[in-house]
Motif scaffolding. Structure first.
Motif, PDB file in Angstrom:
ATOM      1  N   TYR A 310      16.897  24.654  30.401  1.00 39.84           N
ATOM      2  CA  TYR A 310      17.771  24.848  31.457  1.00 39.84           C
ATOM      3  C   TYR A 310      17.670  23.482  32.771  1.00 39.84           C
ATOM      4  N   LYS A 311      17.587  22.357  31.990  1.00 39.04           N
ATOM      5  CA  LYS A 311      17.707  21.294  32.933  1.00 39.04           C
ATOM      6  C   LYS A 311      19.264  21.050  33.597  1.00 39.04           C
ATOM      7  N   SER A 312      20.231  21.570  32.796  1.00 36.88           N
ATOM      8  CA  SER A 312      21.508  21.624  33.466  1.00 36.88           C
ATOM      9  C   SER A 312      21.708  22.764  34.467  1.00 36.88           C
ATOM     10  N   ILE A 313      21.169  23.519  34.642  1.00 34.49           N
ATOM     11  CA  ILE A 313      20.998  24.693  35.706  1.00 34.49           C
ATOM     12  C   ILE A 313      20.390  23.898  36.732  1.00 34.49           C
ATOM     13  N   TYR A 314      19.188  23.256  36.701  1.00 37.33           N
ATOM     14  CA  TYR A 314      18.434  22.407  37.598  1.00 37.33           C
ATOM     15  C   TYR A 314      19.369  21.320  38.479  1.00 37.33           C
ATOM     16  N   PHE A 315      20.320  20.848  37.515  1.00 37.68           N
ATOM     17  CA  PHE A 315      21.074  19.762  38.025  1.00 37.68           C
ATOM     18  C   PHE A 315      22.185  20.378  38.899  1.00 37.68           C
ATOM     19  N   LEU A 358      35.996  35.887  37.372  1.00 34.68           N
ATOM     20  CA  LEU A 358      34.831  36.233  36.997  1.00 34.68           C
ATOM     21  C   LEU A 358      34.849  37.836  36.058  1.00 34.68           C
ATOM     22  N   TYR A 359      35.594  38.499  36.636  1.00 35.97           N
ATOM     23  CA  TYR A 359      35.838  39.968  36.325  1.00 35.97           C
ATOM     24  C   TYR A 359      36.804  39.832  34.900  1.00 35.97           C
ATOM     25  N   ILE A 360      37.668  38.913  35.182  1.00 36.26           N
ATOM     26  CA  ILE A 360      38.769  38.995  33.932  1.00 36.26           C
ATOM     27  C   ILE A 360      37.989  38.239  32.508  1.00 36.26           C
ATOM     28  N   PHE A 361      37.303  37.296  33.054  1.00 39.61           N
ATOM     29  CA  PHE A 361      36.479  36.317  31.849  1.00 39.61           C
ATOM     30  C   PHE A 361      35.208  36.746  31.708  1.00 39.61           C
ATOM     31  N   ASN A 362      34.587  38.047  31.950  1.00 40.45           N
ATOM     32  CA  ASN A 362      33.363  38.419  31.901  1.00 40.45           C
ATOM     33  C   ASN A 362      32.956  38.450  30.404  1.00 40.45           C
ATOM     34  N   GLY A 363      31.918  37.864  30.187  1.00 37.60           N
ATOM     35  CA  GLY A 363      31.490  37.752  28.692  1.00 37.60           C
ATOM     36  C   GLY A 363      31.857  36.411  27.906  1.00 37.60           C
ATOM     37  N   LYS A 364      32.730  35.604  28.489  1.00 41.53           N
ATOM     38  CA  LYS A 364      33.542  34.367  28.039  1.00 41.53           C
ATOM     39  C   LYS A 364      32.766  33.318  28.525  1.00 41.53           C
ATOM     40  N   PHE A 367      25.561  31.125  31.094  1.00 38.92           N
ATOM     41  CA  PHE A 367      24.908  31.153  32.342  1.00 38.92           C
ATOM     42  C   PHE A 367      25.216  29.878  32.996  1.00 38.92           C
ATOM     43  N   THR A 368      25.154  28.678  32.367  1.00 37.91           N
ATOM     44  CA  THR A 368      25.406  27.249  33.057  1.00 37.91           C
ATOM     45  C   THR A 368      26.791  27.445  33.616  1.00 37.91           C
ATOM     46  N   GLU A 369      27.604  27.654  33.053  1.00 39.15           N
ATOM     47  CA  GLU A 369      29.384  28.017  33.437  1.00 39.15           C
ATOM     48  C   GLU A 369      29.274  28.647  34.665  1.00 39.15           C
ATOM     49  N   LEU A 370      28.484  29.694  34.721  1.00 35.65           N
ATOM     50  CA  LEU A 370      28.703  30.530  35.923  1.00 35.65           C
ATOM     51  C   LEU A 370      28.066  29.995  37.022  1.00 35.65           C
ATOM     52  N   ILE A 371      27.007  29.144  36.929  1.00 43.11           N
ATOM     53  CA  ILE A 371      26.414  28.246  38.055  1.00 43.11           C
ATOM     54  C   ILE A 371      27.346  26.973  38.421  1.00 43.11           C
ATOM     55  N   TYR A 372      28.247  26.497  37.565  1.00 43.60           N
ATOM     56  CA  TYR A 372      29.301  25.654  37.872  1.00 43.60           C
ATOM     57  C   TYR A 372      30.237  26.293  38.832  1.00 43.60           C
ATOM     58  N   ILE A 373      30.682  27.475  38.458  1.00 46.30           N
ATOM     59  CA  ILE A 373      31.724  28.178  39.094  1.00 46.30           C
ATOM     60  C   ILE A 373      31.370  28.451  40.493  1.00 46.30           C
TER      61      ILE A 373
END
Length: 418
Positions: A310-315, A358-364, A367-373
């Motif tokens: 999870y170092k990408s999450i930390y960054f 987020l609703y439209i692309f739920n499941g796509k 975890f890391t991409e959610l943090i970037y958004i």
């Protein structure tokens, strides 16, 4: 001169101890609680608890410096004495819902914490407005001091490591505010109390919406992670969020020590301070990110077990802290210029668009991409704040440009290396 040195030295000691507890307590609890229980605590402490606090506080804390410092309407101060009694209403409803209707313990804990945070913010803002910085720091750290006492109790064998025991600690602390609020109200001046409180609410309602929306944007990470993934991921997110948040301590020093000046200095001077501050904390944040594997690994098993994955999450969370700090500083300026109403419209549009995507692309998304958004959303929120201020011919050009460069550079690093 000597008295000033003693005053600042005392503040430095108190701040260091209090903020060390704020910073380290959640990190050491990650090694004490299960990942799921730790996620539940963080979900309540810095997710739902923080956001609900903004609703039940009705924007009243932000109205205090506006009326007392900016407008110098001392006569309205008595109206603020009614607020702790108003805060009691949702707290009592929470107790009834838990005892009579079996409210889920996770939400019960979150709502009790929201009551505590609401009181901490309310009283702390008053103390900062009157430059009583040391008391404000202690008050802001109150819930973490209580959690540290739980940790001590666990280590000495008095308590089990469970969310139920933590819940009891939190409830006991909440009752301290109940007693203090009632007692202060009884002793307060009652003349024109309700009319003054209504006058405060007429202004603070815009702050309520503004504060709720900015908190929804900046502190909803735990809620989003729990909704799309689960409490285990909330635990991961919260741990690295706390680790990255060390630079927030520097912001808190500035915010507490210079709180009154933020409401009085010209925008031109503040812009000069802000953009330099952003450069300094960005540099510090990156340095901490790169050296943390050599330091944190020495005392945290949780870090050793999760960092490689999870170092990408930390960054991303280290990058997000800069935007979080910028949004907090900007919020003070928005409040002091009475621009919250206009700003709220743009925040609602931002939240609606991000929520819809987020609703439209739920499941796509991962975890890391959610943090970037989420990181991107906070950056856009900062730009919205600068745009809102520009509508009143108030410009923070250097600050806006600096944040944009920081956002682009850190985004580039993320896409290149992760």
């Amino acid at each position: 001169m000597i008295n000033a040195i003693k005053k600042h030295a005392a503040f430095g000691v108190i701040f260091t101890i209090a903020k060390a507890l704020v910073y380290f307590t959640p990190l050491i609890l990650a090694d004490v609680l299960s990942t799921s229980d730790y996620g539940i605590l963080e979900y309540a402490l810095a997710g739902v608890g923080v956001i609900v606090n903004t609703l039940i506080n009705l924007g009243v804390p932000g109205a205090y410096p506006y009326f007392v410092i900016r407008e110098k309407k001392e006569k309205l101060k008595s109206g603020f004495n009614l607020h702790p009694i108003i805060l009691l209403i949702p707290f009592v409803i929470n107790q009834i819902a838990f005892l009579c209707f079996q409210l889920d313990v996770n939400f019960y804990l979150a709502f009790n914490i929201s009551y505590i945070i609401a009181n901490q913010v309310f009283y702390s803002t008053q103390l900062k407005s009157h430059e009583k910085s040391s008391y404000a720091v202690l008050l802001d750290s109150g819930i973490y001091i209580v959690l540290f006492l739980f940790f001590i109790g666990y280590r000495t064998g008095f308590f089990q490591s469970s969310i139920t025991v933590i819940n009891n600690f939190v409830l006991a602390y909440a009752f301290i505010y109940v007693i203090f609020g009632i007692s202060r109200f009884i002793k307060s001046e009652k003349q024109h109390l309700t009319s003054h409180y209504r006058a405060i609410l007429r202004f603070s309602i815009h702050l309520l919406v503004s504060t709720f929306l900015i908190f929804l944007i900046t502190t909803s990470g735990r809620i989003l992670v729990e909704f799309f993934f689960g409490f285990d991921e909330v635990g991961i997110y919260a741990f690295y969020f706390r680790l990255a948040a060390i630079v927030v301590m520097i912001h808190q020093i500035i915010n507490i020590a210079y709180f009154k000046k933020i409401y009085t200095f010209s925008p031109l001077i503040l812009d000069q301070y802000f953009y330099k501050f952003f450069i300094i904390i960005t540099t510090l944040s990156l340095v901490i990110y790169f050296i943390s594997p050599f330091v944190v690994s020495e005392f945290s098993n949780f870090f050793n077990d999760t960092f490689d994955t999870y170092k990408s999450i930390y960054f991303l969370l280290s990058a997000q802290m800069i935007m979080w700090i910028a949004s907090a500083l900007n919020s003070n300026i928005i409040d002091r210029e009475n621009s919250a109403k206009v700003n709220n419209v743009f925040f609602l549009i931002l939240i609606s668009i991000v929520g819809f995507l987020l609703y439209i692309f739920n499941g796509k998304f991962s975890f890391t991409e959610l943090i970037y958004i989420h990181f991107t959303s906070i950056y856009i929120a900062c730009m919205i704040q600068y745009y809102t201020l520009s509508k009143k011919n108030i410009y923070f050009k250097k600050s806006a440009l600096t944040l944009t460069v920081i956002f682009l550079l850190e985004s580039g690093y993320y896409f290149l290396f992760f």
